[in-house]
Design a protein around this motif. Structure first.
Motif, PDB file in Angstrom:
ATOM      1  N   UNK A  50       0.832  -1.203   0.000  1.00 16.19           N
ATOM      2  CA  UNK A  50       0.000   0.000   0.000  1.00 16.19           C
ATOM      3  C   UNK A  50       0.868   1.255   0.000  1.00 16.19           C
ATOM      4  N   UNK A  51       2.035   1.203   0.651  1.00 19.62           N
ATOM      5  CA  UNK A  51       2.954   2.339   0.614  1.00 19.62           C
ATOM      6  C   UNK A  51       3.473   2.563  -0.803  1.00 19.62           C
ATOM      7  N   UNK A  52       3.762   1.473  -1.498  1.00 18.33           N
ATOM      8  CA  UNK A  52       4.338   1.554  -2.841  1.00 18.33           C
ATOM      9  C   UNK A  52       3.417   2.266  -3.824  1.00 18.33           C
ATOM     10  N   UNK A  53       2.105   2.088  -3.666  1.00 19.35           N
ATOM     11  CA  UNK A  53       1.166   2.705  -4.607  1.00 19.35           C
ATOM     12  C   UNK A  53       0.588   4.017  -4.091  1.00 19.35           C
ATOM     13  N   UNK A  54       0.862   4.363  -2.817  1.00 22.85           N
ATOM     14  CA  UNK A  54       0.248   5.549  -2.221  1.00 22.85           C
ATOM     15  C   UNK A  54       1.226   6.690  -1.970  1.00 22.85           C
ATOM     16  N   UNK A  55       2.531   6.372  -1.950  1.00 19.90           N
ATOM     17  CA  UNK A  55       3.536   7.362  -1.570  1.00 19.90           C
ATOM     18  C   UNK A  55       4.521   7.582  -2.711  1.00 19.90           C
ATOM     19  N   UNK A  56       4.990   8.812  -2.846  1.00 15.85           N
ATOM     20  CA  UNK A  56       5.902   9.164  -3.931  1.00 15.85           C
ATOM     21  C   UNK A  56       7.123   9.894  -3.378  1.00 15.85           C
ATOM     22  N   UNK A  57       8.028  10.275  -4.266  1.00 11.80           N
ATOM     23  CA  UNK A  57       9.221  11.007  -3.850  1.00 11.80           C
ATOM     24  C   UNK A  57       8.871  12.378  -3.295  1.00 11.80           C
TER      25      UNK A  57
END
Length: 238
Positions: A10-17
């Motif tokens: 969920x972090x991989x698809x919800x958070x960005x640089x």
């Protein structure tokens, strides 16, 4: 799917640089984080010992918790968009007041009781000069005990500066987005309170009567140590 794997996904698809993609993204991450338990990350033995820490029938502490007073960090994952890790804090140990510049942080107490004190800068619009005294508003000042929901702090609100004092042995799972980065100018700085008055009452009016303090940057004593520790929970599938 392991709970920690689900958190990573969920972090991989919800958070960005640049941090969370949206407020809904933070809600999705928080919903998964709230369900993480000590057993999901290899800390069930420590959690059981912490539950009876104050009991006369407490387990032998030396068998469960390290004799060293050092705070330990169990690294789980880091990329340019986010990091996941766990701070294991011995009873009475303190992580001094520190900042998270330009970062969103989700913190969940996995076991134990910790006192949290957090602040937000009042002079947000002024150029950042960490060497001068700056006024900050108190956001949180109280204890948190597991099980409880995750805390969320944002770049400019929610308690971007915070300190932890372990009342009992405790563990805190942190998600930072984006993570600390020298290249990105996101350095961890430490602060302490300084005595200074507000004779004009200007700050009191700006904070609408809420408590505020003056903070200055400083370097913690050499006795403050965070050591890298081995993560013993399920391995992530990247």
């Amino acid at each position: 799917m392991d709970a920690i794997q689900k958190l990573y996904e969920v972090c991989k698809v919800s958070l960005s640089e640049k941090g969370p993609l949206s407020s809904e993204s933070i809600d999705k991450v928080r919903a998964v984080l709230d369900k993480i338990t000590p057993s999901d990350v290899g800390l069930e033995c420590e959690a059981q010992a912490a539950r009876v820490w104050r009991s006369p029938q407490a387990l032998s502490r030396k068998r469960v918790f390290p004799s060293s007073p050092a705070i330990r960090y169990r690294h789980i994952y880091e990329c340019r968009s986010f990091s996941i890790g766990i701070f294991c804090i011995p009873a009475s140990s303190i992580i001094p007041l520190h900042n998270h510049p330009g970062m969103t942080v989700l913190s969940k107490v996995l076991y134990g009781t910790v006192h949290v004190k957090s602040y937000d800068w009042i002079d947000k619009a002024e150029p950042l000069n960490l060497l001068k005294l700056r006024p900050a508003r108190v956001v949180r000042d109280g204890e948190m005990s597991a099980p409880c929901g995750a805390m969320v702090l944002h770049p400019e609100e929610g308690g971007n500066l915070h300190a932890f004092k372990a009342i009992t042995p405790c563990a805190i799972l942190d998600i930072l987005t984006p993570p600390y980065s020298s290249e990105g100018g996101r350095h961890c700085s430490y602060f302490r309170r300084c005595p200074k008055s507000d004779p004009s009452g200007v700050l009191l009016n700006r904070t609408k009567g809420s408590e505020f303090v003056w903070l200055e940057e400083y370097q913690p004593r050499d006795s403050f140590v965070i050591r890298r520790d081995l993560y013993t929970g399920p391995a992530l599938k990247l």
